[in-house]
Design a protein around this motif. Structure first.
Motif, PDB file in Angstrom:
ATOM      1  N   THR A 206      24.679  46.365  10.744  1.00 11.59           N
ATOM      2  CA  THR A 206      25.917  46.149  11.493  1.00 11.59           C
ATOM      3  C   THR A 206      26.061  44.716  11.989  1.00 11.59           C
ATOM      4  O   THR A 206      27.110  44.354  12.503  1.00 11.59           O
ATOM      5  N   SER A 207      25.021  43.895  11.824  1.00  6.86           N
ATOM      6  CA  SER A 207      25.120  42.515  12.304  1.00  6.86           C
ATOM      7  C   SER A 207      26.000  41.705  11.361  1.00  6.86           C
ATOM      8  O   SER A 207      26.045  41.934  10.155  1.00  6.86           O
ATOM      9  N   VAL A 208      26.712  40.757  11.924  1.00  6.03           N
ATOM     10  CA  VAL A 208      27.630  39.912  11.166  1.00  6.03           C
ATOM     11  C   VAL A 208      26.892  38.641  10.761  1.00  6.03           C
ATOM     12  O   VAL A 208      26.347  37.939  11.608  1.00  6.03           O
ATOM     13  N   PRO A 209      26.877  38.327   9.459  1.00  4.50           N
ATOM     14  CA  PRO A 209      26.196  37.107   9.042  1.00  4.50           C
ATOM     15  C   PRO A 209      26.949  35.864   9.504  1.00  4.50           C
ATOM     16  O   PRO A 209      28.166  35.877   9.651  1.00  4.50           O
ATOM     17  N   ASN A 210      26.219  34.801   9.727  1.00  5.04           N
ATOM     18  CA  ASN A 210      26.811  33.537  10.172  1.00  5.04           C
ATOM     19  C   ASN A 210      27.362  32.820   8.944  1.00  5.04           C
ATOM     20  O   ASN A 210      26.620  32.253   8.156  1.00  5.04           O
ATOM     21  N   THR A 211      28.676  32.837   8.782  1.00  8.18           N
ATOM     22  CA  THR A 211      29.293  32.213   7.615  1.00  8.18           C
ATOM     23  C   THR A 211      29.637  30.756   7.867  1.00  8.18           C
ATOM     24  O   THR A 211      30.053  30.061   6.949  1.00  8.18           O
ATOM     25  N   GLN A 212      29.470  30.284   9.094  1.00  9.43           N
ATOM     26  CA  GLN A 212      29.806  28.910   9.405  1.00  9.43           C
ATOM     27  C   GLN A 212      28.642  27.957   9.168  1.00  9.43           C
ATOM     28  O   GLN A 212      28.831  26.745   9.172  1.00  9.43           O
ATOM     29  N   ALA A 213      27.441  28.468   8.971  1.00  8.71           N
ATOM     30  CA  ALA A 213      26.291  27.612   8.737  1.00  8.71           C
ATOM     31  C   ALA A 213      26.413  26.968   7.363  1.00  8.71           C
ATOM     32  O   ALA A 213      26.767  27.619   6.384  1.00  8.71           O
ATOM     33  N   LYS A 214      26.141  25.691   7.302  1.00  9.52           N
ATOM     34  CA  LYS A 214      26.232  24.970   6.035  1.00  9.52           C
ATOM     35  C   LYS A 214      24.888  24.347   5.730  1.00  9.52           C
ATOM     36  O   LYS A 214      24.181  23.888   6.619  1.00  9.52           O
ATOM     37  N   ALA A 215      24.563  24.323   4.452  1.00  4.57           N
ATOM     38  CA  ALA A 215      23.313  23.719   4.024  1.00  4.57           C
ATOM     39  C   ALA A 215      23.405  22.201   4.148  1.00  4.57           C
ATOM     40  O   ALA A 215      24.460  21.607   3.943  1.00  4.57           O
ATOM     41  N   ILE A 216      22.301  21.583   4.489  1.00  2.00           N
ATOM     42  CA  ILE A 216      22.247  20.122   4.570  1.00  2.00           C
ATOM     43  C   ILE A 216      22.013  19.600   3.155  1.00  2.00           C
ATOM     44  O   ILE A 216      21.070  20.022   2.481  1.00  2.00           O
ATOM     45  N   PRO A 217      22.873  18.702   2.690  1.00  2.00           N
ATOM     46  CA  PRO A 217      22.703  18.170   1.337  1.00  2.00           C
ATOM     47  C   PRO A 217      21.349  17.485   1.164  1.00  2.00           C
ATOM     48  O   PRO A 217      20.816  16.871   2.095  1.00  2.00           O
ATOM     49  N   ALA A 218      20.813  17.578  -0.039  1.00  2.00           N
ATOM     50  CA  ALA A 218      19.502  17.000  -0.330  1.00  2.00           C
ATOM     51  C   ALA A 218      19.492  15.498  -0.091  1.00  2.00           C
ATOM     52  O   ALA A 218      18.480  14.940   0.367  1.00  2.00           O
ATOM     53  N   ALA A 219      20.600  14.818  -0.368  1.00  2.00           N
ATOM     54  CA  ALA A 219      20.658  13.369  -0.167  1.00  2.00           C
ATOM     55  C   ALA A 219      20.485  13.016   1.311  1.00  2.00           C
ATOM     56  O   ALA A 219      19.800  12.038   1.650  1.00  2.00           O
ATOM     57  N   ILE A 220      21.074  13.801   2.192  1.00  2.00           N
ATOM     58  CA  ILE A 220      20.944  13.560   3.630  1.00  2.00           C
ATOM     59  C   ILE A 220      19.504  13.826   4.074  1.00  2.00           C
ATOM     60  O   ILE A 220      18.919  13.054   4.838  1.00  2.00           O
ATOM     61  N   LYS A 221      18.919  14.927   3.585  1.00  3.42           N
ATOM     62  CA  LYS A 221      17.529  15.227   3.921  1.00  3.42           C
ATOM     63  C   LYS A 221      16.618  14.085   3.482  1.00  3.42           C
ATOM     64  O   LYS A 221      15.702  13.688   4.203  1.00  3.42           O
ATOM     65  N   HIS A 222      16.865  13.550   2.301  1.00  2.20           N
ATOM     66  CA  HIS A 222      16.063  12.451   1.775  1.00  2.20           C
ATOM     67  C   HIS A 222      16.204  11.216   2.674  1.00  2.20           C
ATOM     68  O   HIS A 222      15.208  10.553   2.989  1.00  2.20           O
ATOM     69  N   GLN A 223      17.441  10.914   3.094  1.00  4.54           N
ATOM     70  CA  GLN A 223      17.660   9.762   3.971  1.00  4.54           C
ATOM     71  C   GLN A 223      16.896   9.914   5.283  1.00  4.54           C
ATOM     72  O   GLN A 223      16.266   8.975   5.770  1.00  4.54           O
ATOM     73  N   VAL A 224      16.951  11.114   5.834  1.00  6.17           N
ATOM     74  CA  VAL A 224      16.267  11.375   7.099  1.00  6.17           C
ATOM     75  C   VAL A 224      14.758  11.233   6.921  1.00  6.17           C
ATOM     76  O   VAL A 224      14.082  10.592   7.736  1.00  6.17           O
ATOM     77  N   ASN A 225      14.224  11.813   5.857  1.00  3.30           N
ATOM     78  CA  ASN A 225      12.785  11.723   5.622  1.00  3.30           C
ATOM     79  C   ASN A 225      12.339  10.282   5.433  1.00  3.30           C
ATOM     80  O   ASN A 225      11.300   9.871   5.944  1.00  3.30           O
ATOM     81  N   GLN A 226      13.117   9.499   4.692  1.00  2.00           N
ATOM     82  CA  GLN A 226      12.775   8.093   4.484  1.00  2.00           C
ATOM     83  C   GLN A 226      12.797   7.336   5.811  1.00  2.00           C
ATOM     84  O   GLN A 226      11.907   6.533   6.088  1.00  2.00           O
ATOM     85  N   LYS A 227      13.804   7.594   6.623  1.00  2.00           N
ATOM     86  CA  LYS A 227      13.928   6.923   7.911  1.00  2.00           C
ATOM     87  C   LYS A 227      12.766   7.304   8.835  1.00  2.00           C
ATOM     88  O   LYS A 227      12.203   6.459   9.530  1.00  2.00           O
ATOM     89  N   MET A 228      12.386   8.587   8.813  1.00  2.56           N
ATOM     90  CA  MET A 228      11.278   9.056   9.638  1.00  2.56           C
ATOM     91  C   MET A 228       9.985   8.359   9.240  1.00  2.56           C
ATOM     92  O   MET A 228       9.218   7.916  10.086  1.00  2.56           O
ATOM     93  N   MET A 229       9.744   8.263   7.940  1.00 10.19           N
ATOM     94  CA  MET A 229       8.526   7.611   7.468  1.00 10.19           C
ATOM     95  C   MET A 229       8.540   6.136   7.850  1.00 10.19           C
ATOM     96  O   MET A 229       7.531   5.576   8.266  1.00 10.19           O
ATOM     97  N   HIS A 230       9.691   5.488   7.723  1.00 14.98           N
ATOM     98  CA  HIS A 230       9.804   4.072   8.064  1.00 14.98           C
ATOM     99  C   HIS A 230       9.568   3.853   9.562  1.00 14.98           C
ATOM    100  O   HIS A 230       8.819   2.960   9.962  1.00 14.98           O
ATOM    101  N   LEU A 231      10.200   4.683  10.390  1.00 14.66           N
ATOM    102  CA  LEU A 231      10.069   4.516  11.832  1.00 14.66           C
ATOM    103  C   LEU A 231       8.686   4.881  12.335  1.00 14.66           C
ATOM    104  O   LEU A 231       8.174   4.257  13.268  1.00 14.66           O
TER     105      LEU A 231
END
Length: 84
Positions: free
Chosen positions: A40-65
């Protein structure tokens, strides 16, 4: 007994407290009731996946910082949504 008494707004007996405990446990742990809640629970349809390119940018920035001794709080997106 104190919590049950507060909930019922009267002094609860040991039997009433035990009954409340059993009902709460069965509501949480009974496989049939769990399945009913899940169906009976309603799935969250507003959640969106984070694009792989954005994840890659974040990971690169984290490693650099992290190499410069900076923390995750130092990472902020630009106006265009990029992590520079």
């Amino acid at each position: 007994m104190d919590l049950v008494s507060k909930k019922q707004r009267k002094n609860a007996s040991m039997e009433e407290t035990l009954q409340c405990l059993v009902e709460c446990f069965l509501n949480r742990e009974d496989p049939i009731q769990k399945a009913t809640r899940a169906s009976t629970s309603v799935p969250n349809t507003q959640a969106k996946a984070i694009p792989a390119a954005i994840k890659h940018q974040v990971n690169q920035k984290m490693m650099h910082l992290s190499g410069h001794g900076l923390s995750e709080q130092a990472i902020k997106p630009s106006k265009e949504g990029r992590y520079d």
